[in-house]
Scaffold this active site. Sequence first.
Site, mmCIF file in Angstrom:
data_model
loop_
_atom_site.group_PDB
_atom_site.id
_atom_site.type_symbol
_atom_site.label_atom_id
_atom_site.label_comp_id
_atom_site.label_asym_id
_atom_site.label_seq_id
_atom_site.Cartn_x
_atom_site.Cartn_y
_atom_site.Cartn_z
ATOM 1 N N ARG A 185 0.851 -1.127 0.003
ATOM 2 C CA ARG A 185 -0.038 0.194 -0.026
ATOM 3 C C ARG A 185 1.043 1.268 -0.103
ATOM 4 O O ARG A 185 0.728 2.127 0.776
ATOM 5 C CB ARG A 185 -0.861 -0.044 1.337
ATOM 6 C CG ARG A 185 -1.952 -0.958 1.304
ATOM 7 C CD ARG A 185 -3.038 -0.846 2.337
ATOM 8 N NE ARG A 185 -4.064 -2.006 2.521
ATOM 9 C CZ ARG A 185 -4.992 -1.886 1.468
ATOM 10 N NH1 ARG A 185 -5.580 -0.719 0.759
ATOM 11 N NH2 ARG A 185 -6.069 -2.974 1.577
ATOM 12 N N GLN A 214 6.148 -5.093 4.481
ATOM 13 C CA GLN A 214 6.256 -6.492 4.386
ATOM 14 C C GLN A 214 6.234 -7.056 2.712
ATOM 15 O O GLN A 214 5.613 -8.150 2.656
ATOM 16 C CB GLN A 214 5.437 -7.089 5.311
ATOM 17 C CG GLN A 214 5.919 -6.724 6.823
ATOM 18 C CD GLN A 214 5.090 -7.594 7.735
ATOM 19 O OE1 GLN A 214 5.632 -8.038 8.724
ATOM 20 N NE2 GLN A 214 3.970 -7.458 7.656
ATOM 21 N N ASP A 270 -2.355 1.487 11.079
ATOM 22 C CA ASP A 270 -2.626 0.766 9.956
ATOM 23 C C ASP A 270 -2.105 1.538 8.679
ATOM 24 O O ASP A 270 -1.556 2.928 8.985
ATOM 25 C CB ASP A 270 -4.101 0.435 9.716
ATOM 26 C CG ASP A 270 -4.272 -0.974 10.091
ATOM 27 O OD1 ASP A 270 -3.460 -1.608 9.840
ATOM 28 O OD2 ASP A 270 -5.387 -1.272 10.324
ATOM 29 N N ASP A 382 -5.071 -7.413 18.238
ATOM 30 C CA ASP A 382 -5.308 -6.260 19.282
ATOM 31 C C ASP A 382 -6.313 -6.758 20.146
ATOM 32 O O ASP A 382 -6.077 -6.222 21.332
ATOM 33 C CB ASP A 382 -6.170 -5.155 18.272
ATOM 34 C CG ASP A 382 -7.144 -5.731 17.263
ATOM 35 O OD1 ASP A 382 -7.596 -7.017 17.380
ATOM 36 O OD2 ASP A 382 -7.614 -4.886 16.397
ATOM 37 N N HIS A 406 -10.882 4.394 8.247
ATOM 38 C CA HIS A 406 -10.273 3.212 7.603
ATOM 39 C C HIS A 406 -11.569 2.703 6.721
ATOM 40 O O HIS A 406 -12.656 2.889 7.095
ATOM 41 C CB HIS A 406 -9.986 2.443 8.732
ATOM 42 C CG HIS A 406 -9.175 1.104 8.650
ATOM 43 N ND1 HIS A 406 -9.835 -0.112 8.344
ATOM 44 C CD2 HIS A 406 -7.722 0.748 8.658
ATOM 45 C CE1 HIS A 406 -9.039 -1.048 8.321
ATOM 46 N NE2 HIS A 406 -8.030 -0.489 8.289
#
Length: 647
Positions: A185, A214, A270, A382, A406
Amino acid sequence: MSTGSRVLQRVVLPVDPDQDILPLYVEGELGQPPVVAEDVTTPVSAPAEHQDVAQVLSRRSFGVEPRSRASFGTYFNAFPAAYWRKWTVVEQVTLATKVSGTGQVLVYRSNARGNIYRVQGEAFEGAAGQTFTFTLPLSSFADGGWYWFDVVAGAEGATLDEAHWEAESDRPQGTVTVGVTTLNRADDVVVLLKQLASDPALLEILDRVTVVDQGTQHPEDADGFAASEAGLGGRLRMIRQANLGGSGGFSRGMSETLDEGVSTYHLISDDDVRTEPEGILRAVTFADLARRPTIVGGHMFSMFDRSYLHSFGERINPWRFWWGPVLDKYEGHHLDQGSLRGTAALHRRIDVDYNGWWMELIPTDVIREVGLSLPVFIKWDDAEYGLRAREHGVPTVSLPGVAAWHVPWTDKDDSLDWQAYYHERNRFVAALLHSPFEHGGRLVRESMYHQLKHLLASQYSVAELRLQALEDLLSGPEHLHAQIDTRLARIRETRARYDDARVERTPGAFPPVKRKKVSKRGDGYALPGGRLGNYLGAALGMVKAVRPPSDLSREHPEVEIAAQDARWFLLARFDSAVVSLADGSGASWYRRQPAEFRRQLTRSLELHKRVLEEWPELSRRYKAAIDDLVGQEAWKATFARTEADDR
């Protein structure tokens, strides 16, 4: 250190002109709630008149039209008094406002029931940067309530030049490292970095931004990266590692912050979020003034419907061991349609079990004591962390005015894709560690119910992944670190064997619908009503599931079913069906396989029986291994091993 004034919360306006989110910052007159029947479960709220984005003069200044009202009793600008009273050492707060023009500054408060009271006010005429301060006690906010203010303009109009909420404090100023985990992303990361660099006040307390990459599409290669990096003034650190999921990326960020030993806090973020930088400042300040070490989480707004408050507080039902909103009938709310001031449910203080890792601030001392994330790749990391921290005496507070935008989980159903494995296994791992019930409460029984539903729906790939999850669970806690970098490849291999996991993106990719027998009442698409209808559907589905499917259904789907209608008791009626994905991007052809149904049903019964019988010993083993699972040295060993394997 001598006592001084500490800004708790600045009144801010959108960073970029955006009419859609302006109601989160400023509104007009409050309207009347609609009249509804008493049995309607949707909470009643009152709308407010919308203001125009053209009235935003700067990040902190707003122009009020003549003879009109601008209310800052909004999500980002009202002061959540009940949260400060409950969790911090602050006993009173001072509102400082600077105004120009002619009008009034009126201060209001609410209680936990959403009742509104006017408490103070000042008039001004021909003012040019005139300052008014209001000292407000927090003593009456035990269960809920907010403070806010309105600016009412006279005939000449008025301007709010700036405003903030402050309190006396001798606590030192904390600093923060932001840890971002990303997987392909790159553009989203660049936007996030730009937002973090946009606020000079945030940069003053920002030690570092650590991006754990990653993926194979790197932020450094995206347009705008150089400018975002420059804006952070040398604070950015990029780290590449193997794909260890969210838990591996977030743990790497935590570990790096611990090793650097500089920051008071580590903020998890995120990659695919848009943030309000003021929220990070508020989270740090709240944690600085907390009565005890406290995790401070942010709420979640929808990335697409940007005034929709999607997550206001999360909890774990201990008997079912399943997550959900604290307000059962209030999972989300459109703040552009029902204002904060006019929505009683939002005035009660909401205490949570955990906060989602789209945005969460954790004291580094807490990380040292509690550990890093469980090595579970994705899902439940979480929630488990919040439960683990609570057992160490560390609460989690989801603080209003701290938030990120989000992608909401309502726009997808990740329990039906490759993530089904992680949903199942990680839920059980978390329950083995934290369930208050000897055999996990309802969890094992409910898991078997869901397994049967997937089988009756011909979702064989999902059912198989859930079985593999239980097999790995039974193998013991050692598999968590050992498989964190390899399990996803095996999951993909499993899914490739099943029709329900093969997605076609092109319309018309499947043969046309054909069926030998059609019901007199139509195509049999109607959903059954009530619990009795569901039970009847299950009984008929069980009979049908073991009978051979028609030859025609192997060549043509019998029906096309939209994602929102794809319930197990409907799918169980057909030998084959084309079912669309929840995000609308494609569809899969489900085909009934009696032999696979019998095989998976037998394994399901055996494995669930084993988990139930072995629960006490499994729980003991996982609890005994927790320090090794979440310890920094164990994670460093995994980072080193996977880095070597990735070469």
